[in-house]
Design a protein around this motif. Sequence first.
Motif, PDB file in Angstrom:
ATOM      1  N   MET A   1       0.850  -1.182   0.000  1.00 13.73           N
ATOM      2  CA  MET A   1       0.000   0.000   0.000  1.00 13.73           C
ATOM      3  C   MET A   1       0.889   1.237   0.000  1.00 13.73           C
ATOM      4  N   LEU A   2       0.528   2.184  -0.834  1.00 12.89           N
ATOM      5  CA  LEU A   2       1.265   3.441  -0.891  1.00 12.89           C
ATOM      6  C   LEU A   2       0.874   4.358   0.262  1.00 12.89           C
ATOM      7  N   LEU A   3       1.815   5.173   0.670  1.00  9.29           N
ATOM      8  CA  LEU A   3       1.572   6.128   1.749  1.00  9.29           C
ATOM      9  C   LEU A   3       0.399   7.036   1.415  1.00  9.29           C
ATOM     10  N   ARG A   4       0.351   7.539   0.190  1.00 14.21           N
ATOM     11  CA  ARG A   4      -0.728   8.471  -0.169  1.00 14.21           C
ATOM     12  C   ARG A   4      -2.099   7.805  -0.119  1.00 14.21           C
ATOM     13  N   ASN A   5      -2.159   6.494  -0.415  1.00 12.70           N
ATOM     14  CA  ASN A   5      -3.441   5.775  -0.330  1.00 12.70           C
ATOM     15  C   ASN A   5      -3.889   5.616   1.119  1.00 12.70           C
TER      16      ASN A   5
ATOM     17  N   GLU B   1      -7.205   7.369   2.756  1.00 18.58           N
ATOM     18  CA  GLU B   1      -8.248   6.572   3.409  1.00 18.58           C
ATOM     19  C   GLU B   1      -8.491   7.044   4.841  1.00 18.58           C
ATOM     20  N   THR B   2      -7.413   7.348   5.542  1.00 23.95           N
ATOM     21  CA  THR B   2      -7.528   7.800   6.930  1.00 23.95           C
ATOM     22  C   THR B   2      -8.260   9.141   7.009  1.00 23.95           C
TER      23      THR B   2
ATOM     24  N   ARG C   1      -8.523  10.181  -2.343  1.00 27.29           N
ATOM     25  CA  ARG C   1      -8.511   8.995  -3.207  1.00 27.29           C
ATOM     26  C   ARG C   1      -7.106   8.457  -3.448  1.00 27.29           C
ATOM     27  N   GLY C   2      -6.100   9.104  -2.849  1.00 28.07           N
ATOM     28  CA  GLY C   2      -4.730   8.642  -3.003  1.00 28.07           C
ATOM     29  C   GLY C   2      -4.123   8.969  -4.342  1.00 28.07           C
TER      30      GLY C   2
ATOM     31  N   VAL D   1      -2.887  11.121  13.127  1.00 23.90           N
ATOM     32  CA  VAL D   1      -3.180  10.702  11.754  1.00 23.90           C
ATOM     33  C   VAL D   1      -2.008   9.899  11.205  1.00 23.90           C
ATOM     34  N   LEU D   2      -0.799  10.408  11.397  1.00 21.93           N
ATOM     35  CA  LEU D   2       0.380   9.708  10.887  1.00 21.93           C
ATOM     36  C   LEU D   2       0.573   8.367  11.585  1.00 21.93           C
TER      37      LEU D   2
END
Length: 120
Positions: free
Chosen positions: A1-5, A9-10, A41-42, A65-66
């Motif tokens: 999973m990519l960080l931006r995804n 989502e979070t 949407r990543g 969040v992180l």
Amino acid sequence: MLLRNALGETLREARTQQNRTLRDVSTAANVSLGYLSEVERGRKEASSELLASICDALDLQLAEVLDTVSRTIRTEMAAASAKSAVTANSSKLGLDPARRLDPALRIVMPYNGRPSTPVG
């Protein structure tokens, strides 16, 4: 999973749990609605400043969040690693990992009429 995804989502989950619209959060964060949608949407990488602004608009701590994103990625990586290990072991045994066993399949062991351990 990519960080931006995972990040998207979070953020989307936090926004929807607060029953807030993209328009509401984008206005509060001073970011375009389209860009916020792309982040959720990543599709876009959020800069640290933009991420801080979105977190403020959602009344979230950036660190929390992180942390959530980190746990999500760690969980995804562990699941992918486990799946990879199962696939590798299946290949070593000559099994097709895509092929599933019939759940009705039963293994029958021969029985000679005498229990191996005393009963009673």
